[in-house]
Structures are given as C-alpha cells and as structure tokens.
Design an enzyme around this catalytic site. Structure first.
Site, PDB file in Angstrom:
ATOM      1  N   LYS A  47     -12.411  -9.327  14.987  1.00 11.10           N
ATOM      2  CA  LYS A  47     -13.039  -8.278  14.573  1.00 11.10           C
ATOM      3  C   LYS A  47     -13.602  -7.479  15.909  1.00 11.10           C
ATOM      4  O   LYS A  47     -14.371  -7.889  16.713  1.00 11.10           O
ATOM      5  CB  LYS A  47     -14.422  -8.527  13.809  1.00 11.10           C
ATOM      6  CG  LYS A  47     -15.192  -7.255  13.090  1.00 11.10           C
ATOM      7  CD  LYS A  47     -16.153  -7.709  12.077  1.00 11.10           C
ATOM      8  CE  LYS A  47     -16.864  -6.356  11.949  1.00 11.10           C
ATOM      9  NZ  LYS A  47     -18.353  -6.437  11.308  1.00 11.10           N
ATOM     10  N   ASN A 104      -4.131   5.574   2.908  1.00  9.40           N
ATOM     11  CA  ASN A 104      -4.174   6.734   2.488  1.00  9.40           C
ATOM     12  C   ASN A 104      -4.564   6.765   0.899  1.00  9.40           C
ATOM     13  O   ASN A 104      -4.846   5.527   0.342  1.00  9.40           O
ATOM     14  CB  ASN A 104      -2.880   7.638   2.692  1.00  9.40           C
ATOM     15  CG  ASN A 104      -1.665   6.980   2.115  1.00  9.40           C
ATOM     16  OD1 ASN A 104      -1.538   6.549   0.742  1.00  9.40           O
ATOM     17  ND2 ASN A 104      -0.742   6.557   2.859  1.00  9.40           N
ATOM     18  N   ASP A 119       2.693   7.077   8.852  1.00 10.55           N
ATOM     19  CA  ASP A 119       3.405   7.552   9.930  1.00 10.55           C
ATOM     20  C   ASP A 119       3.198   6.927  11.373  1.00 10.55           C
ATOM     21  O   ASP A 119       3.867   6.845  12.168  1.00 10.55           O
ATOM     22  CB  ASP A 119       3.374   9.061  10.308  1.00 10.55           C
ATOM     23  CG  ASP A 119       4.080   9.803   8.761  1.00 10.55           C
ATOM     24  OD1 ASP A 119       4.961   9.358   8.660  1.00 10.55           O
ATOM     25  OD2 ASP A 119       3.456  10.847   8.577  1.00 10.55           O
ATOM     26  N   LYS A 124      12.951  17.871   4.830  1.00 10.61           N
ATOM     27  CA  LYS A 124      12.982  16.509   4.817  1.00 10.61           C
ATOM     28  C   LYS A 124      14.458  16.118   4.014  1.00 10.61           C
ATOM     29  O   LYS A 124      15.079  15.275   4.485  1.00 10.61           O
ATOM     30  CB  LYS A 124      11.717  15.984   4.069  1.00 10.61           C
ATOM     31  CG  LYS A 124      10.456  16.260   4.882  1.00 10.61           C
ATOM     32  CD  LYS A 124       9.339  15.712   4.105  1.00 10.61           C
ATOM     33  CE  LYS A 124       8.131  15.830   5.041  1.00 10.61           C
ATOM     34  NZ  LYS A 124       6.913  15.632   4.449  1.00 10.61           N
ATOM     35  N   LYS A 163      16.627  13.817   6.407  1.00  8.26           N
ATOM     36  CA  LYS A 163      16.864  12.430   5.738  1.00  8.26           C
ATOM     37  C   LYS A 163      18.041  12.104   5.198  1.00  8.26           C
ATOM     38  O   LYS A 163      18.060  10.969   4.544  1.00  8.26           O
ATOM     39  CB  LYS A 163      15.686  11.874   5.290  1.00  8.26           C
ATOM     40  CG  LYS A 163      14.304  12.146   5.835  1.00  8.26           C
ATOM     41  CD  LYS A 163      13.001  11.755   5.447  1.00  8.26           C
ATOM     42  CE  LYS A 163      11.803  12.024   6.236  1.00  8.26           C
ATOM     43  NZ  LYS A 163      10.661  11.181   5.882  1.00  8.26           N
ATOM     44  N   PHE A 208      10.419  11.851  -1.790  1.00  9.26           N
ATOM     45  CA  PHE A 208       9.081  12.461  -2.168  1.00  9.26           C
ATOM     46  C   PHE A 208       8.694  13.205  -1.008  1.00  9.26           C
ATOM     47  O   PHE A 208       8.659  12.675   0.073  1.00  9.26           O
ATOM     48  CB  PHE A 208       8.198  11.528  -2.832  1.00  9.26           C
ATOM     49  CG  PHE A 208       8.065  11.618  -4.321  1.00  9.26           C
ATOM     50  CD1 PHE A 208       9.190  10.815  -4.923  1.00  9.26           C
ATOM     51  CD2 PHE A 208       7.246  11.969  -5.234  1.00  9.26           C
ATOM     52  CE1 PHE A 208       9.345  10.654  -6.284  1.00  9.26           C
ATOM     53  CE2 PHE A 208       7.281  11.998  -6.690  1.00  9.26           C
ATOM     54  CZ  PHE A 208       8.343  11.325  -7.370  1.00  9.26           C
TER      55      PHE A 208
END
Ligand code: PMT
Length: 402
Positions: free
Chosen positions: A289, A209, A279, A337, A341, A323
């Site tokens: 490969k 990401n 995730d 969240k 959590k 975060f």
C-alpha cells in the site's frame, strides 16, 4: 406460430376484460388451444361462461375447484401450457408475480409455469407510472417475463394517457413475432464483453469506470434466449447470470480482458464489445500500500492495448461490433471508431443523455453499420435494446443491409 399451441390466458380484473374475450376468440380461431384462468374480480366484469363458449374449454377461477381428482389443477395447467398470457394484467397481479405471491388460481398457476409468460398491462395512467408498478415490471422483465406495452388513448377512468390494454390483434402479433425469432440465433457462437476493467495502483487502490455490466449482460441474455451459444467475458460487476447457453469468464484488468477476448475470438460468428475498457493503467503497480506523503503526487500512466482494434486486425469471418460511449458529437466519433478499428458495426450511446449509458436500466443508442446506415433505437430497457441490436446485426449478416 400460434397454431396448435397450448395457451393459458390469465385474465385479471379491470374493465379491459371485455377485450380479453376478443383475444381468446382470435387465438382459438388461429388454431391455438386456449384455457382461461380468471380472478374473482375479472369474473365481475365478464362471466366465465363467455370465455368457456369462446374457447370450448372449462374456465378456472378457484384454486380448490379441482375438476379432475387425479390432478392438481394449477400445476397441471402450468405444465400443460406452451405459452401463458396475462391480459389484462392489473397492477395487483403484476405486484403479486414480482413478489412471488400465490393466493389465487391465476397467481399460483403463473408462479408454477415454465412457459414463456407475456404480460399485457391495463390500468390508469398514474398507476402505470407509479414507481412501485415500474419497479415490479422491471423485476419481472429481469426474470424473463415479456411485456406488451399498453397503448395511449382514452381510458375508462376518464383520463387520457398510457394504460389502455393493447388491441388483441397487436398482442397476438407481438407474441407471434417474439416466438418466431425465438431461436433465430441458434447455431451461432457469440462472444460478448461487459463491464468495466480495474487497473490496480497498489493492493487496495485502483482506477476504474462507471460501467455496471448491465448492457453487456443484457446482450448475453438476449443472445442466449434466441438460441446462441454465448461466451461472456466480464470485468468486475455485481450481476449474477445463469443460463445454460452462457459461459462466463471473469477478468479484472484490460490486459486480462485482452487475453481472454483474443483467446476466445477464433470460431465465433458475432463478437460484441460492450465493455468499458480502461485506456490507461498505472505504469507501476505497487506491491504494498502506497504511503501518504505531504503535498501532491503524480501517478504515471501508460496506454493499455486497444482490444477491439486488435480483434479488427485479425478478423476473419466474425461480425465485429463495438460500442462507443460519447458525450460530444457522438455519431462523428462513433463513425471514426468504426473505421479505425475495422468494425462491421458500432453502437453509439450518448452517455450525456438521461436514460442512456452507464449504470441505468435503460439505454438510447444508434446502430451504424459499415455502409454508414443508421438506426436510432429509442429509450428502452437494456434487454429491449439488446434484442433490437441482434435484429440489426442479423439483417446485416444476411447481406440484407439496413
Ligand atoms: O455497463 P453499463 O453500466 O450497462 O453501461 C453500458 C456502457 C455505457 C458501458 C456501454 O453501453 C458502452 O458504451 N460501452 C463502451 C464504452 C467504451 O469504452 O467506449 P469507448 O468509446 O471508450 O470504446 C470504444 C470501443 O472500443 C468499445 O467497444 C470498447 O470496448 C473498445 N475498447 C476501448 C478501449 C480499449 N483499450 N479496448 C477496447 O476494446
């Protein structure tokens, strides 16, 4: 805090030099010992004699005016100072420092000093907003220089806008505040995660990401500067960090981050998860490969462990902060969240807003504690946001909830 401190006051050339004389006077009245360095241009606006009379110390303008043959003045002054202030700081002295240029008494001394340096810019509004000046300031901030933002208002050049040297009393209180909280995290052990994770598909391809690690590294740096012992678990990023109080652990995948965070969790006082963890990961990692085939292909994914949730489940005395990078209804999802959590606080950034989130040097965030109190943090550099977050966390930890 400034009583008995040895302060170098660097004065560069602009009309705001007259305010620097008030600053020198106030610092001296507070019990600081002040020595003034002026550029030749600054001496065009106010004479060195004014500063000498206000501080009762000789004023330095010329690198070669060695007042004591046993010492080299600019090194001696650089070593002597506890704190250095440049006020007013022109675009020119900011540029010189950002480029390591040392061609007069002020720039050579500032380059040589190991003291905390506070820079209070003053210039025309268009100069202050020029990309070159912004870039130079960012560079200096990254190196640990502290900026005292100029105020808005009427400027001597006739424009109205940002660029007025902050008032001397404000400069002093900003430095005072900064010095006071300098070591307010001393004795605390802090675990921080930063950056992205990489989930390999085969030896040459991966899912990842946009996280650059800047937010997590800013947190680590801010915590270490305030005296904490920091363990920084980071995914693959291209940032270098060197601080004696920061121990860096490099990981690649979500699983490696899970292992490192869980291993480091015990005995920590504050744990902050700024990392952007994948995730999902490919169900199968090919050892060689993957070959191109005709037509489409499908890669089966499986869920990674939720690291933060696992830490929330085994939490003892740790103050646990997550975060949340959101694009829609950020506060609502952030609160979800926080509860799910078992966190003590969550920092929500709406990553769809310009100036917030991934990759950039700034962020915009909302800190929400477990009681639901919210503090909005306006757009600021990630380091400044990190500093403000530690203020919020410390207040919540002291049972003085925001
Ligand atoms: O690195 P930068 O370029 O500076 O960008 C900063 C940032 C945008 C990455 C950062 O400010 C940020 O928002 N980090 C959290 C991003 C994220 O993954 O948010 P999330 O809403 O998907 O996850 C919520 C929390 O759970 C996060 O603390 C995350 O670390 C944690 N999590 C998520 C998934 C997972 N498998 N394990 C986790 O621990």
């Amino acid at each position: 805090m400034l009583n008995q401190k040895k302060i170098l006051l660097g004065v560069s050339g602009g009309i705001a030099v007259y305010k620097a004389s008030a600053l020198a006077s106030k610092l001296t009245q507070l019990g600081a010992e002040v020595k003034v360095l002026m550029t030749e241009n600054a001496a065009e606006f106010v004479t060195p004699l004014t500063f000498q009379a206000l501080t009762r110390n000789p004023v330095y303008t010329d690198t070669f005016d060695e007042k004591n043959p046993k010492k080299i003045a600019h090194i001696d002054l650089a070593d002597w100072a506890d704190i250095a202030i440049i006020a007013p700081a022109t675009a020119n002295i900011i540029s010189k420092l950002a480029h390591g240029q040392a061609d007069d008494m002020l720039s050579t001394t500032m380059l040589a000093t190991q003291a905390d340096v506070y820079i209070a810019p003053a210039m025309n509004v268009h100069m202050y907003e020029h990309p070159a000046v912004i870039q130079n300031m960012k560079q200096l901030e990254n190196w640990g220089y502290h900026f005292i933002e100029p105020g808005d208002g009427y400027l001597a050049c006739g424009y109205v806008g940002r660029g007025r040297l902050e008032e001397p009393a404000e400069i002093i209180s900003a430095i005072d505040r900064h010095q006071q909280k300098d070591l307010d995290l001393q004795g605390k052990k802090i675990l921080i995660s930063a950056g992205p994770t990489k989930e390999m598909i085969d030896p040459v391809r991966f899912f990842s990401n946009r996280s650059s690690g800047k937010m997590g590294f800013a947190l680590a740096e801010a915590a270490a500067e305030r005296g904490a012992e920091v363990t920084l678990v980071t995914g693959p990023v291209s940032i270098d960090i060197r601080h004696p109080l920061i121990r860096r652990i490099d990981v690649v995948s979500a699983q490696e981050m899970y292992d490192a965070m869980n291993e480091q969790f015990a005995g920590k006082d504050i744990v902050i998860k700024a990392a952007a963890v994948a995730d999902y990961r490919p169900k199968e990692v090919h050892t060689s490969k993957m070959k191109k085939k005709d037509g489409d292909d499908v890669i089966a994914l499986e869920r990674t462990e939720d690291i933060l949730k696992s830490l929330g489940e085994r939490k003892e005395n740790q103050f646990l902060v997550g975060f949340a990078a959101e694009t829609d209804s950020p506060i609502e999802y952030g609160l979800g969240k926080l509860k799910k959590k078992n966190l003590d606080a969550i920092v929500v950034n709406d990553v769809s807003r310009a100036g917030a989130g991934f990759e950039g040097d700034t962020n915009i965030a909302t800190y929400i504690n477990k009681l639901g109190s919210q503090i909005d943090l306006q757009q600021a550099t990630k380091k400044q946001i990190a500093m403000q977050l530690f203020d919020c966390i410390l207040r919540d930890m002291k049972d003085d909830p925001i």
